[in-house]
Scaffold this active site. Structure first.
Site, mmCIF file in Angstrom:
data_model
loop_
_atom_site.group_PDB
_atom_site.id
_atom_site.type_symbol
_atom_site.label_atom_id
_atom_site.label_comp_id
_atom_site.label_asym_id
_atom_site.label_seq_id
_atom_site.Cartn_x
_atom_site.Cartn_y
_atom_site.Cartn_z
ATOM 1 N N GLU A 166 -1.986 -5.362 -1.394
ATOM 2 C CA GLU A 166 -1.866 -6.278 -0.556
ATOM 3 C C GLU A 166 -2.217 -7.580 -0.668
ATOM 4 O O GLU A 166 -2.313 -8.254 0.275
ATOM 5 C CB GLU A 166 -1.976 -5.541 0.770
ATOM 6 C CG GLU A 166 -1.614 -4.328 1.075
ATOM 7 C CD GLU A 166 -0.113 -4.154 1.529
ATOM 8 O OE1 GLU A 166 0.334 -5.315 1.954
ATOM 9 O OE2 GLU A 166 0.460 -3.152 2.066
ATOM 10 N N ASP A 198 -3.089 3.657 7.860
ATOM 11 C CA ASP A 198 -1.996 3.775 6.865
ATOM 12 C C ASP A 198 -1.709 5.362 6.699
ATOM 13 O O ASP A 198 -1.348 6.178 6.082
ATOM 14 C CB ASP A 198 -2.158 3.380 5.361
ATOM 15 C CG ASP A 198 -2.360 2.016 5.437
ATOM 16 O OD1 ASP A 198 -1.953 1.341 6.341
ATOM 17 O OD2 ASP A 198 -2.662 1.407 4.201
ATOM 18 N N HIS A 248 4.383 1.342 4.084
ATOM 19 C CA HIS A 248 3.046 0.816 3.756
ATOM 20 C C HIS A 248 1.955 1.251 4.825
ATOM 21 O O HIS A 248 0.587 1.465 4.613
ATOM 22 C CB HIS A 248 2.865 -0.735 3.169
ATOM 23 C CG HIS A 248 2.628 -1.533 4.307
ATOM 24 N ND1 HIS A 248 2.128 -2.743 4.275
ATOM 25 C CD2 HIS A 248 3.517 -1.491 5.622
ATOM 26 C CE1 HIS A 248 2.238 -3.347 5.479
ATOM 27 N NE2 HIS A 248 2.824 -2.799 6.370
ATOM 28 N N HIS A 258 -6.399 -0.733 8.103
ATOM 29 C CA HIS A 258 -5.657 0.228 8.781
ATOM 30 C C HIS A 258 -5.801 1.422 8.226
ATOM 31 O O HIS A 258 -6.217 1.576 6.939
ATOM 32 C CB HIS A 258 -4.088 -0.181 8.634
ATOM 33 C CG HIS A 258 -3.881 -1.755 8.879
ATOM 34 N ND1 HIS A 258 -4.155 -2.756 7.927
ATOM 35 C CD2 HIS A 258 -3.605 -2.405 10.065
ATOM 36 C CE1 HIS A 258 -3.962 -4.077 8.282
ATOM 37 N NE2 HIS A 258 -3.452 -3.856 9.761
ATOM 38 N N ASP A 288 -7.482 -1.767 0.122
ATOM 39 C CA ASP A 288 -6.487 -2.801 0.713
ATOM 40 C C ASP A 288 -7.372 -4.091 0.808
ATOM 41 O O ASP A 288 -8.323 -3.926 1.547
ATOM 42 C CB ASP A 288 -5.782 -2.085 1.902
ATOM 43 C CG ASP A 288 -4.863 -3.047 2.482
ATOM 44 O OD1 ASP A 288 -4.959 -4.290 2.320
ATOM 45 O OD2 ASP A 288 -3.737 -2.421 3.045
ATOM 46 N N ASP A 299 -6.889 -6.355 2.713
ATOM 47 C CA ASP A 299 -6.999 -6.745 4.264
ATOM 48 C C ASP A 299 -8.436 -6.001 4.837
ATOM 49 O O ASP A 299 -8.605 -6.240 6.042
ATOM 50 C CB ASP A 299 -5.943 -6.436 4.908
ATOM 51 C CG ASP A 299 -5.309 -5.099 5.340
ATOM 52 O OD1 ASP A 299 -6.303 -4.064 5.060
ATOM 53 O OD2 ASP A 299 -4.144 -4.836 5.381
ATOM 54 N N ASP A 329 -9.872 -0.334 4.048
ATOM 55 C CA ASP A 329 -8.527 -0.882 4.539
ATOM 56 C C ASP A 329 -8.997 -1.116 6.167
ATOM 57 O O ASP A 329 -9.598 -0.604 6.824
ATOM 58 C CB ASP A 329 -7.439 0.255 4.496
ATOM 59 C CG ASP A 329 -5.937 -0.375 4.793
ATOM 60 O OD1 ASP A 329 -5.880 -1.263 5.460
ATOM 61 O OD2 ASP A 329 -5.290 0.229 4.339
ATOM 62 N N HIS A 355 0.712 -1.223 -0.055
ATOM 63 C CA HIS A 355 -0.146 0.068 0.041
ATOM 64 C C HIS A 355 0.695 1.270 0.089
ATOM 65 O O HIS A 355 0.254 2.315 -0.240
ATOM 66 C CB HIS A 355 -0.898 -0.227 1.370
ATOM 67 C CG HIS A 355 -2.236 0.504 0.782
ATOM 68 N ND1 HIS A 355 -3.441 0.386 1.636
ATOM 69 C CD2 HIS A 355 -2.596 1.325 -0.307
ATOM 70 C CE1 HIS A 355 -4.605 0.926 1.044
ATOM 71 N NE2 HIS A 355 -4.069 1.539 -0.170
#
Ligand SMILES: [Mn+2]
Length: 342
Positions: free
Chosen positions: A298, A149, A162, A147, A253, A255, A145, A122
């Site tokens: 990712e 980031d 990332h 996260h 992302d 994830d 995401d 990312h």
């Protein structure tokens, strides 16, 4: 172009045939592979672009009426001396790769396509969003995401870039960003009010401070649970288009999706979006007609506990991208189809 709200009105009044025709008429994807992994420590995420292509992305896009141009994979220069700068790891490699990616995204936009950047990790959002903004001006960013980031080089607990890309892009954070090698070309090009996060569930305290201090709009998994994904998307698009309808950059992302569905990724976090919620986000953004660039990052074919986990992850990535380009779960048909006569 229709907002989601106008779209619903159009569909209720029954002229959706025209809408479908219009929507498919000008959709074209310009695909950039970015096999880059140095924004994080794990091998394999550089194999994401080819894994996503091998699952049939291009053919499936064409079959649903989308024009596709594959710009191939970017080649990144080897960086032999890339010692940490403060906490930040591999800044020279990440800075150089993103500069190249920014130019590639700019070229795809100049050619008139919706840009599709297949990562890679990312950290590539830096170059993708920078190049997109350089081509079209002010953007709305939807960041899906687990996260945020948004660590700065000085708050990052890991040093991995990332986990930091947003901090380089937001105008409001530039006084907090130290000089890094190969980063001087980056121009912060996004305002905090033009960003919406969806799917957050693993946010560092420093990141939470930044998000709250800047007043960044976010729908964590708690809000997805509370409101439902349809309301989240309605509010996301109303928020981003409240004043001016800007082109939307979707940075997805993998994830964000629950690791029971997409385990082949570097930093999985339990409690994520379902497959259906994940796809709904792309369907809704496509219907706005404002989606102008997409990152799918990712996907790591070397993670995910075996072949089934990798297949499930890659197939989900493809489904998300098809949703960005008009695939409907009710089915689609071409506007010039005629039933065969007996
Ligand atoms: Mn991310």
């Amino acid at each position: 172009m229709w907002s989601a709200r106008t779209l619903r009105r159009v569909m209720v009044t029954g002229s959706n045939l025209h809408l479908h025709h219009h929507r498919h008429h000008h959709l074209s994807a310009g695909i950039i592979g970015a096999p880059f992994s140095k924004g994080q420590p794990r091998d394999g995420v550089d194999r994401g672009p080819d894994a996503i292509r091998a699952a049939g992305l291009l053919l499936k896009l064409q079959q649903q009426g989308c024009a596709v141009k594959d710009y191939g994979n970017l080649e990144f220069e080897d960086v032999f001396e890339d010692a940490p700068v403060g906490r930040v790891k591999r800044a020279r490699a990440v800075g150089g790769a993103n500069q190249r990616l920014s130019e590639a995204v700019r070229a795809v936009k100049r050619d008139g396509h919706t840009s599709v950047m297949l990562g890679g990790d990312h950290s590539l959002a830096i170059g993708s969003i920078h190049g997109h903004a350089a081509a079209v001006g002010e953007l709305g960013v939807v960041w899906v995401d687990a996260h945020a980031d948004i660590n700065t080089p000085l708050t990052t607990p890991t040093g991995n870039i990332h986990g930091q890309p947003m901090s380089y892009l937001l105008r409001e954070l530039q006084s907090k960003i130290p000089v890094l090698p190969n980063f001087s070309w980056i121009k912060a090009c996004v305002s905090a009010k033009d960003v919406v996060y969806i799917g957050l569930r693993d946010v560092d305290p420093e990141e939470h401070f930044i998000l709250k201090t800047l007043g960044v709009k976010m729908f964590s998994m708690s809000q997805v649970d509370q409101l439902g994904v349809a309301k989240v998307m309605e509010e996301t698009c109303d928020y981003l288009s409240a004043k001016v309808k800007k082109p939307i950059h979707l940075s997805y992302d993998i994830d964000a999706i629950d690791p029971s569905v997409t385990p082949a990724t570097g930093t999985p976090v339990v409690g994520g979006l379902t497959y259906r919620e994940g796809v709904y986000i792309t369907e809704h953004l496509c219907q706005t007609g404002l989606l102008s660039a997409v990152d799918l990052v990712e996907v790591n074919p070397l993670r995910g506990h075996g072949e089934d986990g990798v297949t499930s992850t890659v197939d989900t990535a493809v489904a998300l991208l098809l949703g960005c380009f008009g695939r409907l779960r009710e089915g689609n048909h071409s506007s010039n189809y005629r039933l065969p006569e007996p």
